[in-house]
Write a protein that holds these residues in place. Structure first.
Motif, PDB file in Angstrom:
ATOM      1  N   GLU A   1       0.819  -1.207   0.000  1.00 30.96           N
ATOM      2  CA  GLU A   1       0.000   0.000   0.000  1.00 30.96           C
ATOM      3  C   GLU A   1       0.856   1.261   0.000  1.00 30.96           C
ATOM      4  O   GLU A   1       0.534   2.248  -0.678  1.00 30.96           O
ATOM      5  CB  GLU A   1      -0.928   0.005   1.208  1.00 30.96           C
ATOM      6  N   ALA A   2       1.964   1.244   0.733  1.00 32.53           N
ATOM      7  CA  ALA A   2       2.847   2.411   0.768  1.00 32.53           C
ATOM      8  C   ALA A   2       3.451   2.667  -0.609  1.00 32.53           C
ATOM      9  O   ALA A   2       3.552   3.824  -1.051  1.00 32.53           O
ATOM     10  CB  ALA A   2       3.942   2.200   1.800  1.00 32.53           C
TER      11      ALA A   2
ATOM     12  N   ALA B   1       2.854   8.136   3.167  1.00 33.18           N
ATOM     13  CA  ALA B   1       2.898   6.708   2.857  1.00 33.18           C
ATOM     14  C   ALA B   1       3.319   5.866   4.057  1.00 33.18           C
ATOM     15  O   ALA B   1       2.896   4.709   4.188  1.00 33.18           O
ATOM     16  CB  ALA B   1       3.842   6.459   1.689  1.00 33.18           C
TER      17      ALA B   1
ATOM     18  N   GLU C   1       0.849   4.333  -2.700  1.00 30.89           N
ATOM     19  CA  GLU C   1       0.668   5.748  -2.369  1.00 30.89           C
ATOM     20  C   GLU C   1       1.805   6.591  -2.923  1.00 30.89           C
ATOM     21  O   GLU C   1       1.583   7.696  -3.442  1.00 30.89           O
ATOM     22  CB  GLU C   1       0.548   5.904  -0.854  1.00 30.89           C
ATOM     23  N   LEU C   2       3.032   6.093  -2.816  1.00 28.70           N
ATOM     24  CA  LEU C   2       4.160   6.824  -3.377  1.00 28.70           C
ATOM     25  C   LEU C   2       4.023   6.960  -4.888  1.00 28.70           C
ATOM     26  O   LEU C   2       4.339   7.998  -5.470  1.00 28.70           O
ATOM     27  CB  LEU C   2       5.468   6.124  -3.025  1.00 28.70           C
TER      28      LEU C   2
END
Length: 434
Positions: A107-108, A121, A111-112
């Motif tokens: 997920e991070a 993130a 987001e990035l």
């Protein structure tokens, strides 16, 4: 090109110094202002539409950009871990095995790729530091993650080294294809809020060097910086845009039954991450997506107790909306707010698997048609509050939806669902151990 701090250590030998920044030397680089990711904003020839011309025919097997591998070189409980990802990939294992951390890393990255900052993130970056990692001589600790994205341009690798302490910043990033470095960044001066970047240019120049912000993904910024006037630049653009498209096509879903019971105001009909506005989305899908709404109704007959003749809504033209289960002739409808938590989670997750980005609160790449993108659903605790019957039906829906190539699912599950998943063709079950 400068050496990168991202070369992976042998399995089981990740160290704190390898996770933190590499050597630091003075630099005259200056920081550039952060900018949101924008796919396809470079010169026209460099986009994904031209990617096929850069790749041999035998490698053009993946028509839509998707993440096919997640690497956690040093992240939380994971060391030198590589996880292949298929259309449906489920992760099981006991508490403490790292299921949630694995999904948090994915997920991070998503987001990035969408232009988020490191702080957005990784709101709890310290928790991402590898277990028992000691700081180096400069009191630095961090983590390393990466992924492989396959698509029209062929497989592209993205690797990222992040310093979490004493300050959160990117200390190294590498974008590679077939072993060729397309982008490499490294921290050269700790006193400046930038990393020194070098990307492939080709021709007489070879590479272009410039500072990039140390709090955003450089790959996501490349379409804003590369003109696409040389073959090398077009290769870089195609690879970067493929990665960004795949990462922006991620929807992280965690239905919260406690927020789904009350009537909701009219809105855009785009499902939120917590699915609190499920009633408003059902209002929209009933009129705009008749076939998918019928499939959801059919799933509800299995996942909800009692007879189900349909899914409907009740509300004034400009007032709040209440979702209903139609129980059939001569039977009063049941408000969704009266359903159990497992029933509500089942309905919300089924809707996500049966729909597309246009009905979800996400920001996919607008420069590509939805038919050229694949939605990836992330769900930590997919089967939370679900009984065995509901979990089995949800897995069936996942395999059905994901087999068509427009949707992928990456999720963590409990022991009961893991046992069910092991016997289902077309589904990859990965068992983690602490």
């Amino acid at each position: 090109m400068e050496a990168s701090p991202l070369s992976a250590p042998p399995a089981g030998r990740a160290t704190a110094s390898a996770v933190a920044a590499a050597s630091v030397s003075p630099s005259t680089s200056t920081s550039t202002s952060p900018s949101s990711a924008a796919v396809g904003s470079g010169a026209g020839p460099g986009g994904l539409a031209a990617a096929a011309a850069l790749v041999p025919a035998q490698r053009q097997s993946q028509p839509r950009p998707v993440v096919t591998e997640l690497r956690l070189s040093a992240f939380g409980p994971h060391r030198a871990a590589v996880f292949p990802l298929g259309p449906v990939t489920l992760f099981g294992g006991p508490s403490g095995s790292g299921k949630s951390r694995l999904l948090a890393a994915y997920e991070a990255l998503a987001e990035l790729g969408s232009g988020a900052t490191l702080e957005e993130a990784f709101p709890d970056a310290a928790a991402c530091i590898p277990d028992r990692a000691a700081p180096d001589a400069d009191r630095r600790r961090g983590f390393r993650i990466g992924c492989t994205v396959d698509g029209p341009a062929g497989p592209v690798r993205l690797d990222l080294a992040v310093q979490a302490e004493p300050s959160l910043r990117i200390v190294g990033e590498r974008l590679t294809q077939d072993g060729q470095i397309l982008l490499s960044t490294a921290l050269r001066d700790p006193g400046r809020r930038s990393v020194q970047a070098a990307w492939l240019t080709g021709g007489s120049t070879g590479v272009t060097r410039a500072p990039l912000p140390d709090d955003r993904l450089g790959t996501a910024l490349l379409p804003l910086r590369v003109a696409g006037s040389t073959a090398g630049q077009r290769q870089v653009l195609a690879a970067a845009e493929q990665v960004v498209v795949a990462l922006r096509s991620v929807f992280s879903c965690d239905p919260q039954p406690g927020r789904m019971r009350a009537p909701v105001p009219l809105g855009e009909g785009r499902l939120l991450r917590d699915c609190a506005n499920l009633a408003d989305v059902l209002r929209r899908t009933r009129h705009e997506c008749g076939t998918r709404h019928a499939l959801l109704t059919e799933a509800a007959r299995t996942g909800c107790a009692g007879p189900v003749a349909g899914l409907g809504v009740r509300g004034e033209a400009d007032g709040p909306v209440t979702a209903l289960l139609d129980r059939g002739p001569d039977r009063p409808a049941t408000e969704l707010g009266r359903l159990g938590g497992g029933e509500l989670r089942f309905l919300a997750l089924s809707l996500v698997l049966l729909t597309g980005p246009g009905v979800l609160a996400m920001d996919p790449a607008a420069e590509l048609l939805s038919a050229q993108q694949t939605l990836t659903v992330l769900a930590d605790g997919l089967d939370r509050e679900l009984d065995r019957r509901q979990a089995a039906e949800l897995l069936r829906l996942a395999v059905l939806s994901c087999s068509r190539g427009h949707v992928r699912l990456v999720a963590s599950v409990g022991e009961v669902t893991a046992d069910l998943a092991r016997g289902i063709p077309g589904l990859a079950m990965v068992d983690l151990t602490p």
